[in-house]
Scaffold this motif. Structure first.
Motif, mmCIF file in Angstrom:
data_model
loop_
_atom_site.group_PDB
_atom_site.id
_atom_site.type_symbol
_atom_site.label_atom_id
_atom_site.label_comp_id
_atom_site.label_asym_id
_atom_site.label_seq_id
_atom_site.Cartn_x
_atom_site.Cartn_y
_atom_site.Cartn_z
ATOM 1 N N SER A 150 -1.092 2.536 -9.375
ATOM 2 C CA SER A 150 -2.716 2.069 -9.071
ATOM 3 C C SER A 150 -2.726 2.258 -7.513
ATOM 4 O O SER A 150 -1.703 1.717 -6.823
ATOM 5 N N PRO A 151 -3.880 2.141 -7.049
ATOM 6 C CA PRO A 151 -4.080 2.163 -5.695
ATOM 7 C C PRO A 151 -4.213 0.808 -5.215
ATOM 8 O O PRO A 151 -4.249 0.291 -4.140
ATOM 9 N N GLN A 153 9.422 -1.781 -9.210
ATOM 10 C CA GLN A 153 8.392 -1.879 -8.485
ATOM 11 C C GLN A 153 8.703 -0.777 -7.330
ATOM 12 O O GLN A 153 9.372 -1.186 -6.377
ATOM 13 N N LYS A 154 7.774 -0.093 -6.915
ATOM 14 C CA LYS A 154 7.797 0.930 -5.653
ATOM 15 C C LYS A 154 6.477 1.305 -5.171
ATOM 16 O O LYS A 154 5.244 0.910 -6.043
ATOM 17 N N ALA A 155 6.427 1.603 -3.912
ATOM 18 C CA ALA A 155 5.204 1.877 -3.515
ATOM 19 C C ALA A 155 5.215 3.050 -2.435
ATOM 20 O O ALA A 155 6.127 3.278 -1.849
ATOM 21 N N LYS A 156 4.247 3.702 -2.544
ATOM 22 C CA LYS A 156 3.795 4.790 -1.390
ATOM 23 C C LYS A 156 3.408 4.483 -0.427
ATOM 24 O O LYS A 156 2.291 3.826 -0.284
ATOM 25 N N ILE A 157 3.727 4.806 0.849
ATOM 26 C CA ILE A 157 3.139 4.503 2.183
ATOM 27 C C ILE A 157 2.744 5.826 2.837
ATOM 28 O O ILE A 157 3.394 6.795 3.125
ATOM 29 N N VAL A 158 1.467 5.529 3.363
ATOM 30 C CA VAL A 158 0.972 6.705 4.393
ATOM 31 C C VAL A 158 0.295 5.894 5.398
ATOM 32 O O VAL A 158 -0.317 5.122 5.438
ATOM 33 N N ASP A 159 0.778 6.641 6.634
ATOM 34 C CA ASP A 159 0.097 5.875 7.968
ATOM 35 C C ASP A 159 0.464 4.242 8.039
ATOM 36 O O ASP A 159 -0.370 3.764 8.534
ATOM 37 N N TYR A 201 0.696 1.779 -5.513
ATOM 38 C CA TYR A 201 1.801 0.843 -6.344
ATOM 39 C C TYR A 201 2.148 1.393 -7.674
ATOM 40 O O TYR A 201 1.328 1.942 -8.293
ATOM 41 N N ARG A 202 3.591 1.326 -7.682
ATOM 42 C CA ARG A 202 3.994 2.133 -9.102
ATOM 43 C C ARG A 202 4.957 1.111 -9.612
ATOM 44 O O ARG A 202 5.838 0.465 -9.162
#
Length: 70
Positions: A16-17, A46-52, A58-59
């Motif tokens: 989810s964003p 629980q994992k998250a993608k980070i950009v800038d 959110y995963r």
């Protein structure tokens, strides 16, 4: 006569964003379309993608438990 329930556990991954909770809700919403007898869930990771420097996705990975019919 002894009656026993048999349950199965299936692992799902969703994203989810917005939030981890929203990702979990999305996974459960999808599971409800094809699985009957859902009884519980466990959040495995629980994992998250980070950009800038900010979180963009959110995963979650969850184990969903449901009772087999029959």
């Amino acid at each position: 006569l002894i009656l026993m329930a048999v349950a199965r556990v299936t692992r799902l991954t969703a994203s989810s964003p917005t939030s981890w909770q929203d990702a979990v809700q999305g996974a459960i919403g999808r599971a409800n379309k094809t699985l009957r007898g859902l009884t519980g869930l466990e959040v495995v990771s629980q994992k998250a993608k980070i950009v800038d420097g900010g979180i963009t996705e959110y995963r979650v990975t969850i184990d969903v438990t449901f009772v087999l019919e029959g």
